[in-house]
Design a protein around this motif. Structure first.
Motif, mmCIF file in Angstrom:
data_model
loop_
_atom_site.group_PDB
_atom_site.id
_atom_site.type_symbol
_atom_site.label_atom_id
_atom_site.label_comp_id
_atom_site.label_asym_id
_atom_site.label_seq_id
_atom_site.Cartn_x
_atom_site.Cartn_y
_atom_site.Cartn_z
ATOM 1 N N GLY A 75 0.822 -1.218 0.000
ATOM 2 C CA GLY A 75 0.000 0.000 0.000
ATOM 3 C C GLY A 75 0.851 1.261 0.000
ATOM 4 N N ILE A 76 1.941 1.249 0.763
ATOM 5 C CA ILE A 76 2.861 2.391 0.775
ATOM 6 C C ILE A 76 3.476 2.560 -0.614
ATOM 7 N N GLY A 77 3.831 1.433 -1.229
ATOM 8 C CA GLY A 77 4.416 1.476 -2.568
ATOM 9 C C GLY A 77 3.483 2.103 -3.583
ATOM 10 N N VAL A 78 2.221 1.719 -3.536
ATOM 11 C CA VAL A 78 1.234 2.262 -4.479
ATOM 12 C C VAL A 78 0.966 3.729 -4.169
ATOM 13 N N THR A 79 0.746 4.042 -2.891
ATOM 14 C CA THR A 79 0.415 5.413 -2.483
ATOM 15 C C THR A 79 1.523 6.400 -2.818
ATOM 16 N N ASN A 80 2.773 6.024 -2.528
ATOM 17 C CA ASN A 80 3.897 6.927 -2.798
ATOM 18 C C ASN A 80 4.460 6.749 -4.203
ATOM 19 N N GLY A 81 4.518 5.504 -4.678
ATOM 20 C CA GLY A 81 5.190 5.190 -5.929
ATOM 21 C C GLY A 81 4.545 5.786 -7.162
ATOM 22 N N ILE A 82 3.236 5.706 -7.254
ATOM 23 C CA ILE A 82 2.554 6.216 -8.457
ATOM 24 C C ILE A 82 2.743 7.725 -8.620
ATOM 25 N N PRO A 83 2.480 8.527 -7.564
ATOM 26 C CA PRO A 83 2.738 9.965 -7.730
ATOM 27 C C PRO A 83 4.214 10.274 -8.008
ATOM 28 N N GLU A 84 5.139 9.530 -7.355
ATOM 29 C CA GLU A 84 6.563 9.752 -7.602
ATOM 30 C C GLU A 84 6.924 9.455 -9.053
ATOM 31 N N MET A 85 6.326 8.409 -9.644
ATOM 32 C CA MET A 85 6.610 8.068 -11.045
ATOM 33 C C MET A 85 6.101 9.158 -11.988
ATOM 34 N N ILE A 86 4.907 9.669 -11.721
ATOM 35 C CA ILE A 86 4.324 10.714 -12.568
ATOM 36 C C ILE A 86 5.166 11.990 -12.503
ATOM 37 N N VAL A 87 5.488 12.426 -11.278
ATOM 38 C CA VAL A 87 6.299 13.633 -11.097
ATOM 39 C C VAL A 87 7.669 13.452 -11.751
ATOM 40 N N SER A 88 8.262 12.287 -11.559
ATOM 41 C CA SER A 88 9.572 12.007 -12.134
ATOM 42 C C SER A 88 9.538 12.070 -13.661
ATOM 43 N N ALA A 89 8.542 11.438 -14.267
ATOM 44 C CA ALA A 89 8.441 11.439 -15.731
ATOM 45 C C ALA A 89 8.325 12.867 -16.260
ATOM 46 N N LEU A 90 7.526 13.680 -15.609
ATOM 47 C CA LEU A 90 7.342 15.067 -16.062
ATOM 48 C C LEU A 90 8.609 15.901 -15.902
ATOM 49 N N ILE A 91 9.216 15.848 -14.717
ATOM 50 C CA ILE A 91 10.398 16.678 -14.453
ATOM 51 C C ILE A 91 11.599 16.198 -15.260
ATOM 52 N N VAL A 92 11.879 14.894 -15.220
ATOM 53 C CA VAL A 92 13.053 14.366 -15.918
ATOM 54 C C VAL A 92 12.950 14.628 -17.414
ATOM 55 N N THR A 93 11.784 14.407 -18.009
ATOM 56 C CA THR A 93 11.616 14.642 -19.444
ATOM 57 C C THR A 93 11.902 16.103 -19.788
ATOM 58 N N GLY A 94 11.353 17.019 -19.020
ATOM 59 C CA GLY A 94 11.580 18.446 -19.269
ATOM 60 C C GLY A 94 13.035 18.841 -19.105
ATOM 61 N N VAL A 95 13.652 18.390 -18.022
ATOM 62 C CA VAL A 95 15.044 18.758 -17.749
ATOM 63 C C VAL A 95 15.980 18.152 -18.795
ATOM 64 N N VAL A 96 15.822 16.879 -19.107
ATOM 65 C CA VAL A 96 16.711 16.237 -20.080
ATOM 66 C C VAL A 96 16.556 16.873 -21.458
ATOM 67 N N LYS A 97 15.316 17.120 -21.879
ATOM 68 C CA LYS A 97 15.114 17.778 -23.183
ATOM 69 C C LYS A 97 15.774 19.151 -23.194
ATOM 70 N N GLY A 98 15.594 19.909 -22.121
ATOM 71 C CA GLY A 98 16.188 21.241 -22.031
ATOM 72 C C GLY A 98 17.710 21.194 -22.057
ATOM 73 N N LEU A 99 18.289 20.268 -21.316
ATOM 74 C CA LEU A 99 19.753 20.157 -21.288
ATOM 75 C C LEU A 99 20.315 19.666 -22.616
ATOM 76 N N LYS A 100 19.597 18.787 -23.268
ATOM 77 C CA LYS A 100 20.066 18.298 -24.583
ATOM 78 C C LYS A 100 19.977 19.405 -25.630
ATOM 79 N N LEU A 101 19.000 20.287 -25.508
ATOM 80 C CA LEU A 101 18.903 21.416 -26.444
ATOM 81 C C LEU A 101 20.046 22.388 -26.243
ATOM 82 N N THR A 102 20.413 22.647 -24.983
ATOM 83 C CA THR A 102 21.513 23.570 -24.732
ATOM 84 C C THR A 102 22.857 22.988 -25.100
ATOM 85 N N LYS A 103 22.932 21.650 -25.119
ATOM 86 C CA LYS A 103 24.178 20.961 -25.466
ATOM 87 C C LYS A 103 24.506 21.100 -26.957
ATOM 88 N N ARG A 104 23.477 21.243 -27.782
ATOM 89 C CA ARG A 104 23.667 21.331 -29.244
ATOM 90 C C ARG A 104 24.245 22.620 -29.667
#
Length: 192
Positions: A163-192
């Motif tokens: 239950g702890i895994g589901v309660t904490n894990g799902i929101p953490e996965m969603i937040v992670s996907a959003l933040i990591v995708t934005g940051v990595v895309k932004g950093l890869k654009l500045t790298k070019r």
């Protein structure tokens, strides 16, 4: 000369992501209390390090995350902090985040051939590595004692930890996907 610059860049990024982990670990930003347990965003710099700089960089940033998890369990204890005194719970799963993030990203990129989706999948599975790794070790090593300290029936350890895994894990996965995708895309654009 090019190789030296690459090493300096890698060390700089590891240092920068490590510093972000330190700030997250020393402030309430990194650990979000949910009852007597904490949700976290400290795995995000680890995933970014793994994707951008490879498995060693991700593992080093994960080590910093794990050490701060251990330190936090000692300096700001909760009834269940004792589980994080064991490096198998607090450190090892965090090191594995960077490793998993890197290999999922490189594999997904080859199969899917979509950068954004590959980063998002890597972020989700990196987060899942943290959640499953930490909670599995808690269950294996301390299951009934952990649930007892939460004031719950020790015979329901598996259900409570899941239950702890589901309660904490799902929101953490969603937040992670959003933040990591934005940051990595932004950093890869500045790298070019």
């Amino acid at each position: 000369m090019f190789k030296e610059n690459l090493q300096v860049r890698k060390i700089t990024i590891i240092g920068m992501l490590g510093a972000i982990s330190v700030v997250l670990g020393m402030t309430p930003l990194g650990f979000i209390p949910v009852g007597t347990v904490n949700a976290t965003i400290m795995h995000i710099p680890v995933i970014i390090g793994g994707i951008l700089e490879g498995p060693i960089a991700g593992m080093l940033v994960g080590l910093i995350f794990g050490i701060f998890s251990l330190i936090r369990s000692i300096t700001t204890p909760t009834p269940v902090s004792f589980v994080f005194w064991n490096p198998l719970v607090s450190i090892v799963p965090r090191i594995l985040i960077g490793l998993v993030a890197y290999y999922v990203y490189t594999t997904a990129k080859k199969i899917i051939k979509n950068e954004t989706l590959s980063v998002a999948i890597s972020a989700i599975l990196g987060t899942l590595t943290n959640t499953v790794g930490v909670l599995s070790m808690i269950y294996i090593l301390y299951g009934t004692k952990f649930v007892e300290k939460l004031g719950l029936d020790p015979s329901s350890a598996g259900k409570v930890i899941f239950g702890i895994g589901v309660t904490n894990g799902i929101p953490e996965m969603i937040v992670s996907a959003l933040i990591v995708t934005g940051v990595v895309k932004g950093l890869k654009l500045t790298k070019r």
